[in-house]
Motif scaffolding. Structure first.
Motif, PDB file in Angstrom:
ATOM      1  N   GLU A 198      19.533 -27.156  -0.719  1.00  0.00           N
ATOM      2  CA  GLU A 198      18.074 -27.290  -0.763  1.00  0.00           C
ATOM      3  C   GLU A 198      17.784 -28.678  -1.328  1.00  0.00           C
ATOM      4  N   THR A 199      16.924 -29.430  -0.655  1.00  0.00           N
ATOM      5  CA  THR A 199      16.594 -30.777  -1.147  1.00  0.00           C
ATOM      6  C   THR A 199      15.155 -30.813  -1.624  1.00  0.00           C
ATOM      7  N   LEU A 200      14.957 -31.337  -2.810  1.00  0.00           N
ATOM      8  CA  LEU A 200      13.598 -31.446  -3.360  1.00  0.00           C
ATOM      9  C   LEU A 200      13.322 -32.900  -3.720  1.00  0.00           C
ATOM     10  N   ARG A 201      12.229 -33.428  -3.196  1.00  0.00           N
ATOM     11  CA  ARG A 201      11.732 -34.723  -3.687  1.00  0.00           C
ATOM     12  C   ARG A 201      10.605 -34.336  -4.616  1.00  0.00           C
ATOM     13  N   ALA A 202      10.885 -34.339  -5.894  1.00  0.00           N
ATOM     14  CA  ALA A 202       9.952 -33.646  -6.781  1.00  0.00           C
ATOM     15  C   ALA A 202       9.774 -34.368  -8.107  1.00  0.00           C
ATOM     16  N   SER A 203       8.677 -34.035  -8.770  1.00  0.00           N
ATOM     17  CA  SER A 203       8.495 -34.500 -10.144  1.00  0.00           C
ATOM     18  C   SER A 203       9.433 -33.656 -11.006  1.00  0.00           C
ATOM     19  N   LYS A 204       9.690 -34.129 -12.200  1.00  0.00           N
ATOM     20  CA  LYS A 204      10.570 -33.357 -13.093  1.00  0.00           C
ATOM     21  C   LYS A 204       9.917 -32.037 -13.484  1.00  0.00           C
ATOM     22  N   GLU A 205       8.577 -32.015 -13.539  1.00  0.00           N
ATOM     23  CA  GLU A 205       7.878 -30.753 -13.860  1.00  0.00           C
ATOM     24  C   GLU A 205       8.133 -29.739 -12.745  1.00  0.00           C
ATOM     25  N   ASP A 206       8.024 -30.187 -11.475  1.00  0.00           N
ATOM     26  CA  ASP A 206       8.264 -29.264 -10.347  1.00  0.00           C
ATOM     27  C   ASP A 206       9.717 -28.827 -10.309  1.00  0.00           C
ATOM     28  N   MET A 207      10.619 -29.771 -10.544  1.00  0.00           N
ATOM     29  CA  MET A 207      12.052 -29.420 -10.540  1.00  0.00           C
ATOM     30  C   MET A 207      12.351 -28.433 -11.659  1.00  0.00           C
ATOM     31  N   ALA A 267      13.257 -41.419 -14.868  1.00  0.00           N
ATOM     32  CA  ALA A 267      12.202 -41.466 -13.848  1.00  0.00           C
ATOM     33  C   ALA A 267      11.300 -40.237 -13.948  1.00  0.00           C
ATOM     34  N   GLU A 268      10.086 -40.342 -13.383  1.00  0.00           N
ATOM     35  CA  GLU A 268       9.173 -39.188 -13.375  1.00  0.00           C
ATOM     36  C   GLU A 268       9.487 -38.273 -12.206  1.00  0.00           C
ATOM     37  N   ARG A 269       9.902 -38.890 -11.073  1.00  0.00           N
ATOM     38  CA  ARG A 269      10.215 -38.128  -9.857  1.00  0.00           C
ATOM     39  C   ARG A 269      11.604 -38.517  -9.395  1.00  0.00           C
ATOM     40  N   ALA A 270      12.242 -37.633  -8.633  1.00  0.00           N
ATOM     41  CA  ALA A 270      13.582 -37.961  -8.125  1.00  0.00           C
ATOM     42  C   ALA A 270      13.911 -37.047  -6.954  1.00  0.00           C
ATOM     43  N   VAL A 271      15.043 -37.334  -6.313  1.00  0.00           N
ATOM     44  CA  VAL A 271      15.523 -36.462  -5.246  1.00  0.00           C
ATOM     45  C   VAL A 271      16.626 -35.598  -5.835  1.00  0.00           C
ATOM     46  N   PHE A 272      16.484 -34.296  -5.686  1.00  0.00           N
ATOM     47  CA  PHE A 272      17.464 -33.351  -6.218  1.00  0.00           C
ATOM     48  C   PHE A 272      17.984 -32.504  -5.061  1.00  0.00           C
ATOM     49  N   HIS A 273      19.272 -32.236  -5.053  1.00  0.00           N
ATOM     50  CA  HIS A 273      19.852 -31.307  -4.075  1.00  0.00           C
ATOM     51  C   HIS A 273      20.417 -30.131  -4.861  1.00  0.00           C
ATOM     52  N   VAL A 274      20.088 -28.920  -4.433  1.00  0.00           N
ATOM     53  CA  VAL A 274      20.602 -27.733  -5.129  1.00  0.00           C
ATOM     54  C   VAL A 274      21.667 -27.076  -4.253  1.00  0.00           C
ATOM     55  N   LEU A 275      22.867 -26.947  -4.785  1.00  0.00           N
ATOM     56  CA  LEU A 275      23.981 -26.298  -4.068  1.00  0.00           C
ATOM     57  C   LEU A 275      24.307 -25.014  -4.811  1.00  0.00           C
ATOM     58  N   ARG A 276      24.576 -23.948  -4.051  1.00  0.00           N
ATOM     59  CA  ARG A 276      24.866 -22.670  -4.705  1.00  0.00           C
ATOM     60  C   ARG A 276      26.248 -22.175  -4.346  1.00  0.00           C
TER      61      ARG A 276
END
Ligand code: CTP
Length: 240
Positions: A209-218, A193-202
């Motif tokens: 942190e949740t990002l609904r982002a393009s792969k370029e932004d991610m 996909a070009e865009r997706a929902v990503f969650h970042v856990l540290r």
């Protein structure tokens, strides 16, 4: 004195496990995010080692040509493991975005497997968990090493909320059991996909942190995260 540039080791794409001279086991990963991360890291002034499985030529052509970006094409999990270990001494941060096969055929046939009426049983053996190995090496290493992993989860449960909770629990478990600094949770919908929902856990933080982002932004977020984890300022002489 000029600071040494941050070196990112990025893995991308699928791995391919051969069964015979014409057939293989693989997955739907395309390598888009890992390649975007390599371009973003280069643009931010990093040195990049990109170890990747088979991907479209177009992605390979999307990379800038520079000594600061080294590309290492591989095929199987075993080859990726070797390439990652070889690059490790120079690496500050690993971004393990490759979809590495968990199983490989126990035996690779030197000749094409013939059709059989009774069907075919293929025996698989587990591959090395590359990231888990890096997590163990990190404990012994003197030079700091930050590890960013990925968790591709569908989640079990009846409701959407249960599924989401299960996915987070599984990502947290991988973060801890592989000794990672951060993990990016996504779903199979992100593949290709070009865009997706990503969650970042540290590690060491309950916040996500949740990002609904393009792969370029991610990809740019992954590079910022790499600088944060390495605790060094981003170089002012960035390339973009
Ligand atoms: N990974 C790896 N080596 C493997 C398998 C996975 O380095 N042989 C890495 C992936 O690149 C990813 C992370 O481990 O960064 C998690 O991968 P994932 O497939 O989500 O989980 P697994 O640990 O393989 O567990 P499972 O497939 O059972 O969910």
């Amino acid at each position: 004195m000029r600071a040494r540039p941050l070196t990112l080791l990025i893995t991308a794409g699928p791995t391919v496990e051969d069964l015979d001279p014409v057939r293989f086991i693989s997955n739907r990963a395309t390598g888009k995010l890992g390649f975007a991360a390599a371009r973003a890291a280069f643009a931010a002034g990093c040195r990049v080692i990109l170890v990747h499985g088979p991907v479209a030529d177009e992605l390979v052509r999307s990379l800038p040509r520079s000594n600061a970006l080294r590309r290492v094409p591989v095929r199987s999990c075993a080859e990726m493991h070797r390439a990652v270990l070889a690059a490790l001494p120079k690496t500050d941060v690993v971004v393990m975005s490759a979809a590495v096969a968990d199983f490989t055929p126990a035996k690779v046939s030197a000749v094409k497997i013939k059709k059989a009426r009774a069907g075919l049983l293929i025996r698989l053996k587990p591959t090395v968990d590359i990231l888990k190995h890096l997590g163990a090496l990190k404990r012994k290493r003197r030079k700091p090493l930050a590890l960013i992993g990925f968790a591709l989860e569908t989640g079990a449960g009846r409701s959407a909320a249960q599924k989401l909770r299960a996915r987070f629990a599984e990502a947290r478990r991988k973060l801890e059991s592989k000794n990672l600094d951060a993990i990016v949770l996504d779903t199979p919908a992100a593949m290709g996909a070009e865009r997706a929902v990503f969650h970042v856990l540290r590690a060491g933080s309950k916040k996500t942190e949740t990002l609904r982002a393009s792969k370029e932004d991610m990809a740019r977020r992954l590079v910022r995260l790499s600088f944060e984890l390495n605790r060094r300022p981003k170089k002012s002489g960035a390339r973009a």
